[in-house]
Motif scaffolding. Sequence first.
Motif, PDB file in Angstrom:
ATOM      1  N   UNK A   1       0.864  -1.221  -0.052  1.00  0.00           N
ATOM      2  CA  UNK A   1      -0.098   0.025   0.014  1.00  0.00           C
ATOM      3  C   UNK A   1       0.752   1.366  -0.023  1.00  0.00           C
ATOM      4  N   UNK A   2       2.158   1.042   0.393  1.00  0.00           N
ATOM      5  CA  UNK A   2       3.040   2.270   0.292  1.00  0.00           C
ATOM      6  C   UNK A   2       4.078   2.273  -0.367  1.00  0.00           C
ATOM      7  N   UNK A   3       4.184   1.484  -1.368  1.00  0.00           N
ATOM      8  CA  UNK A   3       5.163   1.396  -2.577  1.00  0.00           C
ATOM      9  C   UNK A   3       5.325   2.872  -3.150  1.00  0.00           C
ATOM     10  N   UNK A   4       6.504   3.278  -3.274  1.00  0.00           N
ATOM     11  CA  UNK A   4       6.763   4.872  -3.640  1.00  0.00           C
ATOM     12  C   UNK A   4       7.086   4.801  -5.205  1.00  0.00           C
ATOM     13  N   UNK A   5       7.214   3.690  -5.681  1.00  0.00           N
ATOM     14  CA  UNK A   5       7.803   3.941  -7.524  1.00  0.00           C
ATOM     15  C   UNK A   5       7.049   3.006  -8.176  1.00  0.00           C
ATOM     16  N   UNK A   6       6.682   3.323  -9.459  1.00  0.00           N
ATOM     17  CA  UNK A   6       5.923   2.259 -10.419  1.00  0.00           C
ATOM     18  C   UNK A   6       6.545   2.470 -11.958  1.00  0.00           C
ATOM     19  N   UNK A   7       6.233   1.759 -12.548  1.00  0.00           N
ATOM     20  CA  UNK A   7       7.042   1.559 -13.928  1.00  0.00           C
ATOM     21  C   UNK A   7       6.148   2.722 -15.020  1.00  0.00           C
ATOM     22  N   UNK A   8       7.181   3.313 -15.693  1.00  0.00           N
ATOM     23  CA  UNK A   8       6.541   4.187 -16.823  1.00  0.00           C
ATOM     24  C   UNK A   8       6.446   3.405 -17.916  1.00  0.00           C
ATOM     25  N   UNK A   9       5.219   2.784 -18.149  1.00  0.00           N
ATOM     26  CA  UNK A   9       4.818   1.682 -19.122  1.00  0.00           C
ATOM     27  C   UNK A   9       5.342   2.389 -20.560  1.00  0.00           C
ATOM     28  N   UNK A  10       4.847   3.356 -20.781  1.00  0.00           N
ATOM     29  CA  UNK A  10       5.158   4.407 -22.100  1.00  0.00           C
ATOM     30  C   UNK A  10       6.500   4.503 -22.514  1.00  0.00           C
ATOM     31  N   UNK A  11       7.268   4.295 -21.447  1.00  0.00           N
ATOM     32  CA  UNK A  11       8.877   4.278 -22.013  1.00  0.00           C
ATOM     33  C   UNK A  11       9.535   3.104 -22.036  1.00  0.00           C
ATOM     34  N   UNK A  12       8.961   1.897 -21.552  1.00  0.00           N
ATOM     35  CA  UNK A  12       9.525   0.717 -21.500  1.00  0.00           C
ATOM     36  C   UNK A  12       9.327  -0.200 -22.719  1.00  0.00           C
ATOM     37  N   UNK A  13      10.220  -0.566 -23.390  1.00  0.00           N
ATOM     38  CA  UNK A  13       9.990  -1.805 -24.590  1.00  0.00           C
ATOM     39  C   UNK A  13       9.363  -2.892 -24.268  1.00  0.00           C
ATOM     40  N   UNK A  14       8.797  -3.489 -25.164  1.00  0.00           N
ATOM     41  CA  UNK A  14       8.086  -4.799 -24.880  1.00  0.00           C
ATOM     42  C   UNK A  14       8.599  -5.881 -24.106  1.00  0.00           C
ATOM     43  N   UNK A  15       7.598  -6.414 -23.392  1.00  0.00           N
ATOM     44  CA  UNK A  15       8.060  -7.666 -22.705  1.00  0.00           C
ATOM     45  C   UNK A  15       9.051  -8.500 -23.520  1.00  0.00           C
ATOM     46  N   UNK A  16      10.248  -9.178 -22.853  1.00  0.00           N
ATOM     47  CA  UNK A  16      11.044 -10.078 -23.534  1.00  0.00           C
ATOM     48  C   UNK A  16      12.286  -9.551 -24.468  1.00  0.00           C
ATOM     49  N   UNK A  17      12.095  -8.023 -24.280  1.00  0.00           N
ATOM     50  CA  UNK A  17      13.102  -7.268 -24.993  1.00  0.00           C
ATOM     51  C   UNK A  17      14.481  -7.492 -24.469  1.00  0.00           C
ATOM     52  N   UNK A  18      15.484  -7.614 -25.053  1.00  0.00           N
ATOM     53  CA  UNK A  18      16.997  -7.782 -24.379  1.00  0.00           C
ATOM     54  C   UNK A  18      17.545  -6.309 -24.423  1.00  0.00           C
ATOM     55  N   UNK A  19      18.126  -5.971 -23.207  1.00  0.00           N
ATOM     56  CA  UNK A  19      18.792  -4.807 -23.024  1.00  0.00           C
ATOM     57  C   UNK A  19      20.063  -4.790 -22.501  1.00  0.00           C
ATOM     58  N   UNK A  20      20.994  -3.941 -22.232  1.00  0.00           N
ATOM     59  CA  UNK A  20      22.191  -3.881 -21.393  1.00  0.00           C
ATOM     60  C   UNK A  20      21.862  -3.004 -20.187  1.00  0.00           C
ATOM     61  N   UNK A  21      22.127  -3.453 -19.074  1.00  0.00           N
ATOM     62  CA  UNK A  21      22.017  -2.690 -17.701  1.00  0.00           C
ATOM     63  C   UNK A  21      23.531  -2.139 -17.574  1.00  0.00           C
ATOM     64  N   UNK A  22      23.967  -0.923 -17.527  1.00  0.00           N
ATOM     65  CA  UNK A  22      25.467  -0.384 -17.513  1.00  0.00           C
ATOM     66  C   UNK A  22      25.373   0.362 -16.202  1.00  0.00           C
ATOM     67  N   UNK A  23      26.438  -0.277 -15.338  1.00  0.00           N
ATOM     68  CA  UNK A  23      26.493   0.318 -13.973  1.00  0.00           C
ATOM     69  C   UNK A  23      27.954   0.936 -13.918  1.00  0.00           C
ATOM     70  N   UNK A  24      27.888   1.945 -13.575  1.00  0.00           N
ATOM     71  CA  UNK A  24      29.239   2.852 -13.317  1.00  0.00           C
ATOM     72  C   UNK A  24      29.326   3.534 -11.930  1.00  0.00           C
ATOM     73  N   UNK A  25      30.456   3.181 -11.111  1.00  0.00           N
ATOM     74  CA  UNK A  25      30.506   3.749  -9.753  1.00  0.00           C
ATOM     75  C   UNK A  25      30.951   5.187  -9.986  1.00  0.00           C
ATOM     76  N   UNK A  26      30.400   6.038  -8.954  1.00  0.00           N
ATOM     77  CA  UNK A  26      30.377   7.679  -9.237  1.00  0.00           C
ATOM     78  C   UNK A  26      31.543   8.132  -8.144  1.00  0.00           C
ATOM     79  N   UNK A  27      31.950   7.379  -7.359  1.00  0.00           N
ATOM     80  CA  UNK A  27      32.865   7.695  -6.313  1.00  0.00           C
ATOM     81  C   UNK A  27      33.485   6.439  -5.635  1.00  0.00           C
TER      82      UNK A  27
END
Length: 249
Positions: free
Chosen positions: A223-249
Amino acid sequence: MNTSIFRAVWLTVLTSVGMLSGLAAQPAPVPADEGERAPTPPPTLPADVKLTPLNPGKTLFLEKMANGKRRVWVQAVVCLREGPLEVFLCKKNTKEHEAILSADIDARDLHMALIVCGAKPGSPVQFVPTYQPANGSKVDVSIAMNDKDGKLKQLSAREWIRNIRTKKDMDQLWVFAGSRFLKNPDDPKMPPYYTANNGEIISLSNFVDSMLDLPVKSSRETADLLFEAQTEKIPPLATTVYVILEPKE
């Protein structure tokens, strides 16, 4: 497990992996489980992006950039496009019902890859005796994907996440909380279990098992979740992407 020992072992692994530099950086698509939609092929990367695979499945990579900095790339698949969220990236076959992306990786490997890139693990969130937010090196998370014309584009992962209350893009960077290593009390000789493998690799709600968490209070109560998906910006299900993680400090 002692972090320095774990890191030494992992550096040995990286040295060995470096000998595989002749391998193509583009992994084959991960076969779908029976009854699931087959993931799309991964995005095609520019010739100047050189990735070294870090796991046998070629779903986790290390990039050494021209400026000497390092980043981690994770091949992931869109598993959810709408509704409230607790997790951004989960381990495959764990929390796909509350995460946008899932990845077929061992979270321990990602943990050590971030350390090799210069990130310093801090501490997971604490709830008792008082709330203490997760801490650790800040990590910028972005997405590399094909646009509608098949060209590679990169965007902040936060563009896919909306604050339910403000209706604006999430404005917080994640921190490298580092999850927990737990010994098996029934068999202390076994390697410690890394609890981010429960699913909370990159979290949006605060969990003590999160590898990456937000340094602000974010409830995991439905009941108190703070975030939701922005459906209109997310590609279709099963789309393969890369997640890039870059330390900032």
